[in-house]
Scaffold this motif. Structure first.
Motif, PDB file in Angstrom:
ATOM      1  N   TYR A  99      47.594  67.514  69.283  1.00 24.66           N
ATOM      2  CA  TYR A  99      46.837  66.299  69.600  1.00 24.66           C
ATOM      3  C   TYR A  99      45.587  66.618  70.420  1.00 24.66           C
ATOM      4  O   TYR A  99      44.633  65.827  70.436  1.00 24.66           O
ATOM      5  N   LYS A 100      45.568  67.760  71.101  1.00 19.22           N
ATOM      6  CA  LYS A 100      44.339  68.160  71.818  1.00 19.22           C
ATOM      7  C   LYS A 100      43.182  68.353  70.844  1.00 19.22           C
ATOM      8  O   LYS A 100      42.016  68.224  71.197  1.00 19.22           O
ATOM      9  N   LEU A 101      43.532  68.680  69.574  1.00 20.83           N
ATOM     10  CA  LEU A 101      42.499  68.952  68.573  1.00 20.83           C
ATOM     11  C   LEU A 101      41.853  67.667  68.051  1.00 20.83           C
ATOM     12  O   LEU A 101      40.786  67.700  67.440  1.00 20.83           O
ATOM     13  N   GLY A 102      42.547  66.527  68.230  1.00 25.85           N
ATOM     14  CA  GLY A 102      42.032  65.282  67.651  1.00 25.85           C
ATOM     15  C   GLY A 102      42.521  65.095  66.230  1.00 25.85           C
ATOM     16  O   GLY A 102      41.742  65.142  65.267  1.00 25.85           O
ATOM     17  N   VAL A 103      43.824  64.926  66.078  1.00 20.66           N
ATOM     18  CA  VAL A 103      44.404  64.661  64.748  1.00 20.66           C
ATOM     19  C   VAL A 103      45.231  63.371  64.844  1.00 20.66           C
ATOM     20  O   VAL A 103      45.612  62.950  65.931  1.00 20.66           O
ATOM     21  N   PRO A 104      45.514  62.750  63.672  1.00 26.07           N
ATOM     22  CA  PRO A 104      46.248  61.481  63.708  1.00 26.07           C
ATOM     23  C   PRO A 104      47.615  61.609  64.385  1.00 26.07           C
ATOM     24  O   PRO A 104      48.286  62.636  64.286  1.00 26.07           O
ATOM     25  N   PHE A 105      48.013  60.494  65.038  1.00 26.71           N
ATOM     26  CA  PHE A 105      49.313  60.386  65.692  1.00 26.71           C
ATOM     27  C   PHE A 105      50.437  60.590  64.677  1.00 26.71           C
ATOM     28  O   PHE A 105      51.442  61.220  64.952  1.00 26.71           O
ATOM     29  N   GLY A 106      50.243  60.048  63.468  1.00 27.15           N
ATOM     30  CA  GLY A 106      51.243  60.203  62.413  1.00 27.15           C
ATOM     31  C   GLY A 106      50.574  60.332  61.057  1.00 27.15           C
ATOM     32  O   GLY A 106      49.448  59.871  60.867  1.00 27.15           O
ATOM     33  N   LEU A 107      51.285  60.941  60.124  1.00 27.73           N
ATOM     34  CA  LEU A 107      50.707  61.170  58.799  1.00 27.73           C
ATOM     35  C   LEU A 107      51.414  60.369  57.701  1.00 27.73           C
ATOM     36  O   LEU A 107      51.038  60.437  56.540  1.00 27.73           O
ATOM     37  N   ASP A 108      52.461  59.623  58.084  1.00 29.06           N
ATOM     38  CA  ASP A 108      53.184  58.780  57.123  1.00 29.06           C
ATOM     39  C   ASP A 108      52.581  57.378  57.063  1.00 29.06           C
ATOM     40  O   ASP A 108      52.877  56.605  56.170  1.00 29.06           O
ATOM     41  N   SER A 109      51.723  57.061  58.037  1.00 28.47           N
ATOM     42  CA  SER A 109      51.064  55.749  58.062  1.00 28.47           C
ATOM     43  C   SER A 109      49.751  55.836  57.279  1.00 28.47           C
ATOM     44  O   SER A 109      49.447  56.852  56.652  1.00 28.47           O
ATOM     45  N   TRP A 110      48.933  54.762  57.358  1.00 31.23           N
ATOM     46  CA  TRP A 110      47.658  54.765  56.614  1.00 31.23           C
ATOM     47  C   TRP A 110      46.751  55.903  57.076  1.00 31.23           C
ATOM     48  O   TRP A 110      45.849  56.327  56.351  1.00 31.23           O
ATOM     49  N   ASP A 111      46.954  56.414  58.309  1.00 28.64           N
ATOM     50  CA  ASP A 111      46.152  57.542  58.783  1.00 28.64           C
ATOM     51  C   ASP A 111      46.327  58.786  57.912  1.00 28.64           C
ATOM     52  O   ASP A 111      45.480  59.675  57.940  1.00 28.64           O
ATOM     53  N   GLY A 112      47.408  58.862  57.170  1.00 26.14           N
ATOM     54  CA  GLY A 112      47.597  59.997  56.262  1.00 26.14           C
ATOM     55  C   GLY A 112      46.887  59.795  54.935  1.00 26.14           C
ATOM     56  O   GLY A 112      46.923  60.682  54.066  1.00 26.14           O
ATOM     57  N   TYR A 113      46.234  58.630  54.787  1.00 28.66           N
ATOM     58  CA  TYR A 113      45.616  58.263  53.500  1.00 28.66           C
ATOM     59  C   TYR A 113      44.258  57.590  53.741  1.00 28.66           C
ATOM     60  O   TYR A 113      44.033  56.432  53.330  1.00 28.66           O
ATOM     61  N   PRO A 114      43.341  58.296  54.424  1.00 26.72           N
ATOM     62  CA  PRO A 114      42.083  57.637  54.814  1.00 26.72           C
ATOM     63  C   PRO A 114      41.258  57.143  53.624  1.00 26.72           C
ATOM     64  O   PRO A 114      40.628  56.074  53.718  1.00 26.72           O
ATOM     65  N   ALA A 115      41.260  57.870  52.521  1.00 27.97           N
ATOM     66  CA  ALA A 115      40.459  57.427  51.369  1.00 27.97           C
ATOM     67  C   ALA A 115      41.038  56.129  50.797  1.00 27.97           C
ATOM     68  O   ALA A 115      40.297  55.210  50.436  1.00 27.97           O
ATOM     69  N   GLY A 116      42.368  56.063  50.730  1.00 22.46           N
ATOM     70  CA  GLY A 116      43.010  54.837  50.241  1.00 22.46           C
ATOM     71  C   GLY A 116      42.735  53.664  51.163  1.00 22.46           C
ATOM     72  O   GLY A 116      42.552  52.524  50.712  1.00 22.46           O
ATOM     73  N   ARG A 117      42.685  53.926  52.462  1.00 25.11           N
ATOM     74  CA  ARG A 117      42.410  52.857  53.429  1.00 25.11           C
ATOM     75  C   ARG A 117      40.983  52.348  53.257  1.00 25.11           C
ATOM     76  O   ARG A 117      40.749  51.121  53.316  1.00 25.11           O
ATOM     77  N   GLU A 118      40.036  53.250  53.038  1.00 25.79           N
ATOM     78  CA  GLU A 118      38.653  52.799  52.818  1.00 25.79           C
ATOM     79  C   GLU A 118      38.545  51.964  51.549  1.00 25.79           C
ATOM     80  O   GLU A 118      37.788  50.991  51.495  1.00 25.79           O
ATOM     81  N   ARG A 119      39.293  52.363  50.513  1.00 30.60           N
ATOM     82  CA  ARG A 119      39.270  51.561  49.274  1.00 30.60           C
ATOM     83  C   ARG A 119      39.848  50.170  49.535  1.00 30.60           C
ATOM     84  O   ARG A 119      39.359  49.171  49.003  1.00 30.60           O
ATOM     85  N   LEU A 120      40.887  50.111  50.362  1.00 27.80           N
ATOM     86  CA  LEU A 120      41.465  48.804  50.695  1.00 27.80           C
ATOM     87  C   LEU A 120      40.457  47.972  51.485  1.00 27.80           C
ATOM     88  O   LEU A 120      40.275  46.776  51.219  1.00 27.80           O
ATOM     89  N   TYR A 121      39.794  48.599  52.461  1.00 31.18           N
ATOM     90  CA  TYR A 121      38.797  47.870  53.253  1.00 31.18           C
ATOM     91  C   TYR A 121      37.649  47.384  52.368  1.00 31.18           C
ATOM     92  O   TYR A 121      37.113  46.288  52.567  1.00 31.18           O
ATOM     93  N   ALA A 122      37.289  48.191  51.382  1.00 25.98           N
ATOM     94  CA  ALA A 122      36.237  47.764  50.448  1.00 25.98           C
ATOM     95  C   ALA A 122      36.702  46.550  49.657  1.00 25.98           C
ATOM     96  O   ALA A 122      35.919  45.625  49.381  1.00 25.98           O
ATOM     97  N   ALA A 123      38.006  46.530  49.316  1.00 25.08           N
ATOM     98  CA  ALA A 123      38.555  45.368  48.591  1.00 25.08           C
ATOM     99  C   ALA A 123      38.510  44.120  49.473  1.00 25.08           C
ATOM    100  O   ALA A 123      38.176  43.029  49.000  1.00 25.08           O
ATOM    101  N   PHE A 124      38.846  44.279  50.769  1.00 23.28           N
ATOM    102  CA  PHE A 124      38.731  43.147  51.704  1.00 23.28           C
ATOM    103  C   PHE A 124      37.293  42.620  51.697  1.00 23.28           C
ATOM    104  O   PHE A 124      37.052  41.414  51.646  1.00 23.28           O
ATOM    105  N   LYS A 125      36.358  43.549  51.798  1.00 26.13           N
ATOM    106  CA  LYS A 125      34.933  43.176  51.886  1.00 26.13           C
ATOM    107  C   LYS A 125      34.492  42.461  50.605  1.00 26.13           C
ATOM    108  O   LYS A 125      33.827  41.423  50.663  1.00 26.13           O
ATOM    109  N   GLU A 126      34.888  43.006  49.470  1.00 30.06           N
ATOM    110  CA  GLU A 126      34.497  42.397  48.196  1.00 30.06           C
ATOM    111  C   GLU A 126      35.115  41.008  48.034  1.00 30.06           C
ATOM    112  O   GLU A 126      34.516  40.123  47.419  1.00 30.06           O
TER     113      GLU A 126
END
Ligand SMILES: [Fe+2]
Length: 561
Positions: free
Chosen positions: A414-441
């Motif tokens: 965690y000193k390096l600056g990595v996500p708290f967990g990788l099973d949540s949306w933080d493990g899928y940043p590209a998918g999260r951006e696509r979801l946010y784009a869907a919200f925006k659209e």
């Protein structure tokens, strides 16, 4: 042994509301309703009704069951009788009756019960969804109910909420683990005599059925089901830990067989035992994404993030490349940010965008997303910034040996600056951006609900450009262990909120649920907690209350009130 009123009612087979009891003749064995009653997936004119009949003998013969729905608890104003329903061995003697869009009035409270021969089930309450002008909606939001992890006091508290239109269950309704001393939650489970049944990891259809039956034997859970309709999605443990579309962390093809077969078994038992509408024609068992309309006030979209489209989780132990003993963060981040990493998939995301856009076009003020895992960007806390090495070692030294090694590694990572967990949306940043784009659209800023983490979260969700996309309320567990308990005295929740812009509030120890009240101008989330899950009686209280307001320009908040 102390028996409180709820336990007593559970023992005699009554739910939260006293039901008429008909004693069977002493000379003939009678069927019994030992697992309560439930309703689910309400719409404006109907709901799904569920119970399970325990047969009187081992003949395996069908049991005829009647469902009655009335406007009053005394059943003098009956609106519906569905006779000739059958509890069959092929469905583990569960009964599910779907009124399928007709029979009831919108926004109305009903009572229901099942009858088999002379035996009457406990009484249930259900409220249909409103139509047209809707001044308010009150939803309970729950997840993560590890049976050996503790008593379901939070369900008892939820069942006593004066106003409750429906309960949104975000998954981990059962857990798959066994009853070995080091199995999940067993130290508590042994002390409370809450030992998983069967006492091994569940794999077969009989195993999954027995586990569901054990959970539904809990009187507090029965009280919550009897109180209001549940709108459920599964998370991972309904199949196996850290499930994804083609496997799970807690599944070994070598020793436990074909994952697809296990998944099919788990889902079959789930559909048998849960008050969820049966799969729509032409769709697979795992396509449980669906939406609910609360009059002109809100749309609730439930998404499936585990079994349909999720890529395999990354794991720091295996996916963090090391160069001369030093983690290669650049290479790890390249893997993490790969464009194909996703939780929803195109089909579900396009469906969701359509649901949200339609809600927006209908001028509904609120769009709510029932989602399993935390969506906010949450970096692991750098505890070296708040404590000296000696202080950290002092804290770690006081923890159970089993967690010390892993914790030291995570502190370094965690000193390096990595996500708290990788099973949540933080493990899928590209998918999260696509979801946010869907919200925006779709032109919406939804309220995202999350479970899975065994912690409370109030989050302000922003896309990669820093634009606000949604607000998130994460609900803690009913009874599953919280991460903050494992690392006490580290103040994990405050550390996470202090270190992360999107995390407005985080509590990593309290247990309970979220009570979400929507009105046209305001969404209020009360974080409702119980003082203990280790004993009765307990004290229910509100940890904190958060408000989001909205006007023509969008949402403001969350603000603590
Ligand atoms: Fe969980």
């Amino acid at each position: 042994m102390t028996i409180d009123r709820r336990s007593l009612l559970g023992l005699i087979g009554a739910g939260s509301v006293a039901a008429p009891a008909f004693a069977a003749p002493a000379h003939s064995p009678a069927v019994a309703f030992l697992h309560g009653v439930a309703s689910g997936d309400p719409d404006a004119h109907s709901a799904v009704f569920w119970t399970r009949v325990t047969p009187a003998d081992a003949s395996g013969a069908d049991i005829e069951v009647t469902l009655e729905v009335a406007r009053d608890a005394g059943f003098s104003d009956k609106v519906l009788t569905a006779s000739g329903l059958r509890a069959r061995a092929a469905r583990d003697f569960t009964v599910k009756h779907d009124l399928d869009g007709q029979g009831l009035e919108p926004g109305a409270e009903y009572f229901y019960r099942f009858i088999a021969g002379d035996v009457v089930s406990p009484l249930g309450q259900v409220r249909t969804l409103p139509e047209g002008v809707t001044p308010d909606v009150v939803l309970g939001v729950v997840s993560c109910q590890l049976y050996p992890g503790g008593l379901f006091n939070a369900y008892d508290a939820l069942s006593k909420e004066p106003r409750l239109d429906a309960v949104v269950h975000l998954g981990d309704y059962i857990y798959e683990y066994g009853a070995a001393p080091d199995d999940y939650g067993l130290s508590t489970g042994a002390a409370l005599s809450r030992i998983p049944q069967p006492p091994h990891e569940i794999l077969t259809l009989e195993d999954y059925r027995l586990r569901h039956a054990q959970y539904k034997s809990d009187p507090d859970l029965q009280a919550a089901h009897a109180r209001a309709a549940f709108i459920c999605v599964w998370d991972d443990h309904e199949v196996a830990n850290d499930a994804w579309s083609m496997g799970a962390e807690n599944h070994s093809e070598a020793t436990e067989g074909d994952y697809a077969a296990r998944k099919a078994i788990a889902l079959r038992a789930y559909y048998e035992w849960m008050p969820i509408r049966e799969p729509r024609a032409g769709l697979g068992l795992d396509a449980i994404n669906r939406s609910f309309e609360f009059g002109d006030l809100a749309t609730l979209a439930m998404v499936e993030t585990r079994l349909t489209a999720r890529n395999k989780q990354l794991d720091y132990a295996t996916d963090m490349p090391m160069v001369d003993g030093v983690p290669d963060l650049v290479a790890f981040n390249a893997t993490l940010n790969a464009p194909d990493r996703d939780l929803l998939g195109d089909t579900q995301r396009n469906w969701l965008k359509g649901v949200l856009a339609a809600s927006k076009s209908a001028h509904k003020p609120w769009q709510v997303l029932g989602n399993q895992v935390v969506m906010a960007r949450v970096m692991g806390p750098d505890v070296t910034k708040i404590a000296s090495e000696a202080q950290i070692e002092g804290m770690i030294g006081g923890l159970p040996e089993a967690v010390q090694g892993g914790l030291r590694q995570m502190i370094q990572l965690y000193k390096l600056g990595v996500p708290f967990g990788l099973d949540s949306w933080d493990g899928y940043p590209a998918g999260r951006e696509r979801l946010y784009a869907a919200f925006k659209e779709a032109g919406v800023q939804p309220i995202v609900l999350a479970g899975d983490s065994h912690a409370y979260w109030v989050n302000d969700l922003k896309d990669a450009d820093g634009e606000r996309r949604a607000v998130e309320f994460g609900t803690s567990a009913i009874s599953s262990p919280s991460p903050g308990d494992a690392v006490a005295p580290l103040p994990l929740g405050p550390l996470l909120s202090a270190n992360n812009d999107e995390v407005v509030f985080c509590d990593q120890t309290a247990k309970g649920y979220v009570l979400l009240t929507l009105t046209p101008e305001r969404a209020e989330a009360k974080l409702q907690t119980v003082s203990t899950i280790l004993a009765k009686p307990y004290v229910a209280s509100t940890l904190s209350t958060w408000v989001v307001t909205r006007d023509a320009d969008g949402v403001t908040g969350p603000t603590r009130v």
